[in-house]
Write an enzyme that holds these catalytic residues in place. Structure first.
Site, PDB file in Angstrom:
ATOM      1  N   LYS A   1       0.447 -10.398   8.513  1.00 14.74           N
ATOM      2  CA  LYS A   1       0.757  -9.006   8.855  1.00 14.74           C
ATOM      3  C   LYS A   1      -0.502  -8.467   9.501  1.00 14.74           C
ATOM      4  O   LYS A   1      -1.525  -8.256   8.845  1.00 14.74           O
ATOM      5  CB  LYS A   1       1.127  -8.195   7.616  1.00 14.74           C
ATOM      6  CG  LYS A   1       1.423  -6.722   7.925  1.00 14.74           C
ATOM      7  CD  LYS A   1       1.706  -5.918   6.669  1.00 14.74           C
ATOM      8  CE  LYS A   1       1.903  -4.439   6.995  1.00 14.74           C
ATOM      9  NZ  LYS A   1       2.092  -3.605   5.781  1.00 14.74           N
TER      10      LYS A   1
ATOM     11  N   ARG B   1      -8.312  -0.051   6.129  1.00 16.46           N
ATOM     12  CA  ARG B   1      -8.319   0.131   4.678  1.00 16.46           C
ATOM     13  C   ARG B   1      -9.321  -0.788   3.975  1.00 16.46           C
ATOM     14  O   ARG B   1      -9.821  -0.438   2.906  1.00 16.46           O
ATOM     15  CB  ARG B   1      -6.919  -0.114   4.107  1.00 16.46           C
ATOM     16  CG  ARG B   1      -5.918   0.965   4.464  1.00 16.46           C
ATOM     17  CD  ARG B   1      -4.612   0.768   3.706  1.00 16.46           C
ATOM     18  NE  ARG B   1      -3.631   1.800   4.030  1.00 16.46           N
ATOM     19  CZ  ARG B   1      -3.529   2.969   3.426  1.00 16.46           C
ATOM     20  NH1 ARG B   1      -4.371   3.287   2.457  1.00 16.46           N
ATOM     21  NH2 ARG B   1      -2.593   3.828   3.764  1.00 16.46           N
TER      22      ARG B   1
ATOM     23  N   THR C   1       0.823  -1.212   0.000  1.00 16.42           N
ATOM     24  CA  THR C   1       0.000   0.000   0.000  1.00 16.42           C
ATOM     25  C   THR C   1       0.852   1.256   0.000  1.00 16.42           C
ATOM     26  O   THR C   1       0.544   2.246  -0.680  1.00 16.42           O
ATOM     27  CB  THR C   1      -0.917   0.009   1.235  1.00 16.42           C
ATOM     28  OG1 THR C   1      -1.647  -1.201   1.294  1.00 16.42           O
ATOM     29  CG2 THR C   1      -1.877   1.182   1.194  1.00 16.42           C
ATOM     30  N   THR C   2       1.959   1.238   0.748  1.00 20.60           N
ATOM     31  CA  THR C   2       2.829   2.400   0.872  1.00 20.60           C
ATOM     32  C   THR C   2       3.460   2.779  -0.463  1.00 20.60           C
ATOM     33  O   THR C   2       3.895   3.919  -0.652  1.00 20.60           O
ATOM     34  CB  THR C   2       3.908   2.124   1.943  1.00 20.60           C
ATOM     35  OG1 THR C   2       3.253   1.783   3.174  1.00 20.60           O
ATOM     36  CG2 THR C   2       4.791   3.328   2.193  1.00 20.60           C
TER      37      THR C   2
ATOM     38  N   TYR D   1     -13.293  -3.341   0.105  1.00 17.55           N
ATOM     39  CA  TYR D   1     -14.494  -2.762  -0.505  1.00 17.55           C
ATOM     40  C   TYR D   1     -15.659  -3.741  -0.580  1.00 17.55           C
ATOM     41  O   TYR D   1     -16.776  -3.396  -0.216  1.00 17.55           O
ATOM     42  CB  TYR D   1     -14.183  -2.194  -1.914  1.00 17.55           C
ATOM     43  CG  TYR D   1     -15.321  -1.349  -2.470  1.00 17.55           C
ATOM     44  CD1 TYR D   1     -15.537  -0.066  -1.988  1.00 17.55           C
ATOM     45  CD2 TYR D   1     -16.175  -1.841  -3.448  1.00 17.55           C
ATOM     46  CE1 TYR D   1     -16.581   0.713  -2.481  1.00 17.55           C
ATOM     47  CE2 TYR D   1     -17.217  -1.078  -3.939  1.00 17.55           C
ATOM     48  CZ  TYR D   1     -17.426   0.200  -3.452  1.00 17.55           C
ATOM     49  OH  TYR D   1     -18.458   0.959  -3.922  1.00 17.55           O
TER      50      TYR D   1
ATOM     51  N   ILE E   1       6.375  -5.373   9.499  1.00 16.45           N
ATOM     52  CA  ILE E   1       6.511  -4.787   8.172  1.00 16.45           C
ATOM     53  C   ILE E   1       6.169  -3.322   8.358  1.00 16.45           C
ATOM     54  O   ILE E   1       5.032  -2.955   8.631  1.00 16.45           O
ATOM     55  CB  ILE E   1       5.611  -5.469   7.135  1.00 16.45           C
ATOM     56  CG1 ILE E   1       6.103  -6.911   6.912  1.00 16.45           C
ATOM     57  CG2 ILE E   1       5.610  -4.700   5.812  1.00 16.45           C
ATOM     58  CD1 ILE E   1       5.242  -7.723   5.963  1.00 16.45           C
TER      59      ILE E   1
ATOM     60  N   TYR F   1      -2.658 -10.505   5.089  1.00 14.51           N
ATOM     61  CA  TYR F   1      -2.540  -9.130   5.594  1.00 14.51           C
ATOM     62  C   TYR F   1      -3.911  -8.635   6.028  1.00 14.51           C
ATOM     63  O   TYR F   1      -4.828  -8.539   5.229  1.00 14.51           O
ATOM     64  CB  TYR F   1      -1.953  -8.262   4.470  1.00 14.51           C
ATOM     65  CG  TYR F   1      -1.766  -6.793   4.764  1.00 14.51           C
ATOM     66  CD1 TYR F   1      -1.768  -6.274   6.057  1.00 14.51           C
ATOM     67  CD2 TYR F   1      -1.547  -5.905   3.712  1.00 14.51           C
ATOM     68  CE1 TYR F   1      -1.586  -4.924   6.292  1.00 14.51           C
ATOM     69  CE2 TYR F   1      -1.353  -4.549   3.932  1.00 14.51           C
ATOM     70  CZ  TYR F   1      -1.376  -4.064   5.220  1.00 14.51           C
ATOM     71  OH  TYR F   1      -1.194  -2.718   5.452  1.00 14.51           O
TER      72      TYR F   1
END
Length: 293
Positions: A164, A140, A46-47, A109, A206, A135
């Protein structure tokens, strides 16, 4: 998967003023992270502003990082999405020879049920030629992968080797730690509670901030893994102000400002993300200037 114990960093994608990918800056960031002592690198998380990269740009990011790394550290590739068929198709067609594992986010979503999340990762496990780190990031995805589902996946699929965990809930993480299979790893996805999770039995983190302050942050995690609690918390409290600041106006806006203040990369982001404001820019720069005083 001993190579994924410690600090992994979720690398940014630096941009030039015209918003094209700055491969030279990305190479500098890779070298800076490695020199700082992190244990592995995470590509296209994502980063990395993955959502705004074209397929061709993603390939450029991958080839740049692989070339810069030169085989020095294990690499983990972000391969996730909310269409299970598309994720499986990528797993079946991509060359993973440069990667130790994939990081795959819980579907966003769509808001699947726990059974839907389980079936999604079952399909990924069957298709993946490399180990899988699942994850969980409810902030998010709008759905929380519950400990019961995580433990079910960990017990049912040998190549699902870690989670994660980024729910920001230490109690939830401890539920997984308490009942997990012996070799299954719980990796913090939240920089602020990474040390407490390690001390509770986690395998590391992470991290976002770890690429901006790799020496200090990775040493903090190593101290935690070695149960040197006092020394670890001394580093935690030195960095805690910066952790708050880099997420204050969104990720990766904060960490990109860190890199600009360090002279490693510009702080440009693609819309809908925007750079931090002048007040935060000054505070981040001041923190960096004062860190070793």
């Amino acid at each position: 998967m001993q190579s994924l114990i410690g600090t992994g960093v979720a690398l940014v994608t630096p941009f030039k003023e015209d918003f094209s990918i700055d491969t030279e800056a990305l190479t500098r960031i890779v070298n800076f992270s490695i020199a700082g002592g992190v244990e592995y690198l995470v590509v296209l998380g994502t980063t990395a502003e993955n959502a705004t990269l074209t397929p061709e740009e993603k390939e450029l990011v991958i080839t740049t990082i692989v070339a810069a790394n030169k085989g020095r550290l294990p690499l983990v590739l972000g391969v996730g999405g909310n269409d299970t068929r598309k994720v499986v198709a990528e797993l079946e067609t991509r060359d993973f020879s440069d990667f130790a594992a994939i990081l795959s986010v819980s579907p966003f979503y769509n808001k699947p049920t726990q059974e839907g999340i389980y079936q999604h990762f079952k399909a990924i496990s069957i298709a993946s030629p490399v180990p899988v780190i699942i994850y969980n990031v409810p902030g998010r995805t709008s759905s929380n992968m519950l400990p019961k589902t995580v433990l079910r996946l960990a017990n049912d699929f040998q190549n699902i080797v870690a989670i994660k965990e980024a729910a920001g809930d230490l109690v939830q993480a401890m539920q997984i730690l308490k009942d997990k299979p012996k070799d299954f790893m719980v990796i913090s996805g939240d920089d602020m509670i990474a040390l407490p999770m390690v001390l509770a039995g986690g395998a590391g983190v992470i991290s976002v901030i770890g690429q901006g302050f790799p020496k200090e942050f990775s040493e903090m995690i190593r101290l935690g893994l070695n149960h040197k609690v006092t020394e670890a918390f001394q580093l935690h409290y030195r960095l805690s102000e910066a952790i708050d600041m880099i997420f204050e106006q969104g990720n990766p806006a904060g960490i990109k400002q860190v890199f600009q203040s360090l002279g490693l990369a510009d702080s440009y982001l693609r819309l809908p993300l925007v750079q931090v404001d002048e007040s935060l820019r000054q505070r981040i720069t001041q923190f960096i200037e004062n860190l070793d005083k």
